[in-house]
Design an enzyme around this catalytic site. Structure first.
Site, PDB file in Angstrom:
ATOM      1  N   ASP A 198     -50.647 -15.493  10.250  1.00 45.70           N
ATOM      2  CA  ASP A 198     -50.803 -14.281   9.454  1.00 45.70           C
ATOM      3  C   ASP A 198     -51.869 -14.472   8.389  1.00 45.70           C
ATOM      4  OD1 ASP A 198     -50.196 -11.666   8.824  1.00 45.70           O
ATOM      5  OD2 ASP A 198     -48.667 -12.223   7.365  1.00 45.70           O
ATOM      6  N   ASP A 356     -43.044  -8.630   9.307  1.00 44.99           N
ATOM      7  CA  ASP A 356     -42.582  -9.334   8.111  1.00 44.99           C
ATOM      8  C   ASP A 356     -41.076  -9.192   7.942  1.00 44.99           C
ATOM      9  OD1 ASP A 356     -45.241 -10.035   7.479  1.00 44.99           O
ATOM     10  OD2 ASP A 356     -45.559  -8.062   6.595  1.00 44.99           O
TER      11      ASP A 356
END
Length: 435
Positions: A198, A356
């Protein structure tokens, strides 16, 4: 509205901003922990219950040594990250060739599978565990309606924001629960690997997520993905009653591009008042602050305006913030507007990717398989990581991923709690120093 007035900092409403994103994240983590506690009756969690991309390279066994488990987990994480990277680049390629409808239908079909099949199987587990009396026809009918409404709420139609938010949290819970079925070593290594991925995918110039966001910005379009959006924090004192909140969808448009965009102009019922702008132009989405039915029907009308900003760098993917925007309307216009744009700010809408939500919940759920003391530590670490990320975005106003800080803090707190704190608390309890 006073053009010389300086917009308020995000720090003025940071508490409310954090609460509006912490609440759904906390609910998602709580539901996954409850599911794991209720449904996970297997004391040996190292054997996976199903085969997936994350276990295609190595199947963990309790008889393997720790070194073999670590090597196998690293290999599984590498394969998973490579697959995710390839799929993300494919998504960018399809979005580049304007296959937006295909992506939208694909996401809707994926949501249908998650809600229908994953959700249905978990519902069957819960029904069997609690012995709920229900027949197959009723169960199928309820599940079908629940699934269809969820797909419509997330992708296909505009519904109340609470319904959309609720279904996004449910999708996150279902996917996160299935991730908890991965082997223990693979799960922890995968969490760290996804945090690093990420970080690279958002910050590197050639990162797939950065390319996707930049492409969406260049076209003033939404990213075709599952993204949770909280209600924006609005300074009501700065907006006259009956006024509108102006939000810039993605980026400033060139003057020649704007002149050829007749579709957006035809959708605006203030078209005659905003055709004459000063220098630069941008496409704005008008959202009513105090709404009548007419205002709600005009919530997606588009205006053009002048955006004045100090930094044209890519805005942060976590939240949107208010920037200095000024509208120069033609003489005779009496509409009042409050303007906001992409980035960090007290009046911007917080947006957080559903991935997330999923990995936060997987971390806490995996901790719950060991001990609830580690659950509390990991939860506090994740929330602290979210706060740190928001603070960094508030100060630097640059693109920052939401996953790395929280996940790395969560893994660190898990190890410290399991290896140090638990031993200390047990020894204190045995010696009657703590009850």
């Amino acid at each position: 509205m006073d053009e010389n007035s300086k917009p308020k900092s995000v720090l003025d409403s940071l508490g409310e901003e954090i609460v509006r994103i912490i609440t759904p994240v906390s609910i998602c983590m709580l539901l996954v922990v409850i599911l794991v506690t209720v449904l996970n009756n297997d004391t040996d969690s190292s054997n996976p219950s199903f085969t997936s991309i994350a276990t295609v390279a190595y199947n963990e066994s309790s008889s393997d040594s720790n070194w073999d488990k670590l090597k196998g987990a690293l290999l599984n994480a590498l394969v998973f990250v490579v697959v995710v990277t390839v799929v993300t680049f494919l998504l960018v390629l399809l979005f580049y060739f304007r296959c937006t409808k295909f992506l939208k239908y694909y996401m809707g079909f994926s949501s249908f599978l998650v809600l229908g099949f994953m959700g249905g199987e978990i519902a069957i587990f819960l029904i069997g565990n609690f012995r709920v009396p229900i027949d197959c026809v009723s169960f199928g009918l309820i599940l079908f309606n629940f699934t269809v409404v969820g797909v419509l709420a997330v992708f296909m139609s505009k519904m109340a924001i609470v319904v959309t938010q609720g279904y996004l949290v449910v999708i996150g819970v279902l996917v996160a629960y299935w991730f908890t079925m991965l082997p223990e070593w693979t799960t922890w290594v995968l969490l760290v690997a996804m945090a690093l991925y990420d970080l690279a995918a958002v910050l590197l110039p050639g990162g797939p997520l950065r390319l996707l966001v930049e492409l969406a910005m260049s076209r003033d379009e939404d990213i075709p993905a599952l993204v949770y959006e909280a209600r924006p924090v609005i300074d009501r004192e700065s907006v006259p009653r009956g006024g509108f909140v102006q939000r810039r969808v993605w980026r400033e448009r060139r003057e020649n591009e704007f002149g050829s965009d007749e579709n957006l102009d035809s959708r605006s019922n203030l078209n005659s008042n905003v055709n004459s702008i000063l220098e630069s132009r941008s496409v704005l989405e008008r959202r009513p602050l105090y709404g009548s039915d007419e205002n709600e029907r005009n919530a997606v009308d588009m205006e053009d305006g002048q955006v004045s900003r100090e930094d044209s760098e890519l805005a942060a993917p976590l939240i949107q913030h208010r920037i200095n925007v000024r509208m120069n309307l033609q003489e005779g216009s009496n509409d009042d507007f409050a303007l906001e744009g992409i980035g960090l700010g007290s009046s911007g809408a917080i947006k957080l990717g559903l991935g997330d939500f999923i990995f936060y919940s997987v971390l806490v759920a995996r901790a719950a398989m060991y001990d609830f003391m580690t659950v509390y530590a990991c939860y506090l670490a994740i929330i602290a990581g979210l706060g740190i990320t928001l603070m960094l975005l508030a100060f630097y106003q640059k693109a920052l991923p939401a996953l790395p800080v929280s996940v790395l803090l969560g893994v660190l707190f898990y190890l410290l709690t399991r290896l140090l704190l638990e031993i200390f608390v047990v020894q204190c309890s045995m010696n009657l120093l703590m009850f």
